[in-house]
Scaffold this active site. Structure first.
Site, PDB file in Angstrom:
ATOM      1  N   CYS A  42      26.162  11.939 -52.663  1.00 51.94           N
ATOM      2  CA  CYS A  42      25.275  10.943 -52.047  1.00 51.94           C
ATOM      3  C   CYS A  42      23.914  11.582 -51.766  1.00 51.94           C
ATOM      4  O   CYS A  42      23.818  12.776 -51.516  1.00 51.94           O
ATOM      5  CB  CYS A  42      25.894  10.432 -50.744  1.00 51.94           C
ATOM      6  SG  CYS A  42      24.906   9.118 -49.960  1.00 51.94           S
ATOM      7  N   ASP A  44      22.243  11.219 -49.206  1.00 46.97           N
ATOM      8  CA  ASP A  44      22.136  11.448 -47.762  1.00 46.97           C
ATOM      9  C   ASP A  44      21.701  12.887 -47.444  1.00 46.97           C
ATOM     10  O   ASP A  44      22.295  13.847 -47.950  1.00 46.97           O
ATOM     11  CB  ASP A  44      23.513  11.164 -47.125  1.00 46.97           C
ATOM     12  CG  ASP A  44      23.423  11.008 -45.614  1.00 46.97           C
ATOM     13  OD1 ASP A  44      22.938  11.959 -44.961  1.00 46.97           O
ATOM     14  OD2 ASP A  44      23.838   9.962 -45.100  1.00 46.97           O
ATOM     15  N   ARG A  46      22.166  14.643 -45.027  1.00 44.65           N
ATOM     16  CA  ARG A  46      23.131  15.460 -44.278  1.00 44.65           C
ATOM     17  C   ARG A  46      24.224  16.064 -45.157  1.00 44.65           C
ATOM     18  O   ARG A  46      25.103  16.760 -44.656  1.00 44.65           O
ATOM     19  CB  ARG A  46      23.769  14.590 -43.180  1.00 44.65           C
ATOM     20  CG  ARG A  46      22.755  14.065 -42.178  1.00 44.65           C
ATOM     21  CD  ARG A  46      23.336  12.932 -41.363  1.00 44.65           C
ATOM     22  NE  ARG A  46      23.667  11.761 -42.193  1.00 44.65           N
ATOM     23  CZ  ARG A  46      24.236  10.656 -41.718  1.00 44.65           C
ATOM     24  NH1 ARG A  46      24.561  10.568 -40.441  1.00 44.65           N
ATOM     25  NH2 ARG A  46      24.493   9.640 -42.521  1.00 44.65           N
ATOM     26  N   HIS A  98      31.131  10.840 -48.514  1.00 48.49           N
ATOM     27  CA  HIS A  98      31.169  11.340 -47.134  1.00 48.49           C
ATOM     28  C   HIS A  98      31.450  10.191 -46.183  1.00 48.49           C
ATOM     29  O   HIS A  98      31.038   9.056 -46.430  1.00 48.49           O
ATOM     30  CB  HIS A  98      29.858  12.059 -46.781  1.00 48.49           C
ATOM     31  CG  HIS A  98      28.653  11.155 -46.738  1.00 48.49           C
ATOM     32  ND1 HIS A  98      28.099  10.687 -45.567  1.00 48.49           N
ATOM     33  CD2 HIS A  98      27.907  10.606 -47.734  1.00 48.49           C
ATOM     34  CE1 HIS A  98      27.056   9.913 -45.844  1.00 48.49           C
ATOM     35  NE2 HIS A  98      26.927   9.839 -47.155  1.00 48.49           N
ATOM     36  N   CYS A 101      28.980   7.002 -44.562  1.00 52.65           N
ATOM     37  CA  CYS A 101      27.972   6.744 -45.605  1.00 52.65           C
ATOM     38  C   CYS A 101      27.237   5.418 -45.329  1.00 52.65           C
ATOM     39  O   CYS A 101      27.853   4.359 -45.220  1.00 52.65           O
ATOM     40  CB  CYS A 101      28.625   6.702 -46.985  1.00 52.65           C
ATOM     41  SG  CYS A 101      27.427   6.482 -48.327  1.00 52.65           S
TER      42      CYS A 101
HETATM   43 ZN   LIG Z   1      26.009   8.322 -48.206  1.00 49.55          ZN
END
Ligand SMILES: [Zn+2]
Length: 199
Positions: A42, A44, A46, A98, A101
């Site tokens: 992803c 993302d 993080r 994750h 998400c």
């Molecule tokens: Zn995500």
């Protein structure tokens, strides 16, 4: 602009430290790459692929998009996949989702968000496919489970591409794995949905 200058300064420090730890690293990497793993994760912020496995540069080929999707018409993903499988001959492909998400959450919520809805529709397809399992759960439980189910479905999508099925006719050392990352403790978990050549 101060912030950007500090990023450049940090990079200078990082490069210096890497060179101290491993004097040949940059010279070796400037000549080519031989990663053994393709990571599909992803976007993302993080879930930074290399960092969470403590891997130096050169160890992993990476593709990231919202909610780690494998869409059969996505030329960007398919090009990455083809290069990783056919040129780099990676032995492992990891689809890593994750918990928490935002893409998966947005797909579960029934709100109009604009352009991104077209992308989220692929996650909504996964939710529809597993609606029996999902409909009896609370929103949070549904969110967690859909993050896992989404990884499982994307592993299947990877395994169905002609890039992977063609590779399996040539060699049996290519495996597709499904993992999930926990933002709350920084740990990765294998979802045990690996697929490899049956030939
Ligand atoms: Zn995500």
């Amino acid at each position: 602009m101060d912030t950007l200058q500090s990023l450049l300064d940090q990079n200078k420090e990082w490069a210096k430290t890497q060179k101290e730890k491993n004097p040949e690293l940059f010279e070796r990497l400037s000549k080519g790459q031989q990663p053994n793993l393709l990571w599909i994760g992803c976007s993302d912020s993080r879930v930074p692929a290399n960092q969470i496995m403590d891997l130096p540069p050169g160890e992993m080929f990476v593709h990231r998009n919202i909610a780690n999707m494998v869409v059969h018409s996505d030329l960007n993903l398919l090009s990455v996949l083809q290069y990783a499988v056919e040129a780099l001959e990676v032995e492992h492909i990891v689809v890593c989702g994750h918990y928490g998400c935002g893409g998966v959450k947005a797909a579960l919520e029934d709100q109009k968000l604009g352009l991104i809805d077209n992308w989220l529709e692929y996650i909504r397809d996964v939710a529809r496919l597993h609606s029996d399992q999902l409909q009896v759960l609370s929103f949070d439980e549904k969110h967690d489970l859909l993050c896992e189910l989404n990884v499982q479905e994307q592993v299947k999508n990877i395994a169905e591409t002609n890039i992977v099925t063609d590779a399996w006719e040539q060699r049996d050392n290519l495996t597709v794995h499904g993992w999930i990352y926990n933002l709350e403790n920084g740990r990765l978990k294998d979802l045990d949905v690996s697929v490899k050549s049956t030939g």
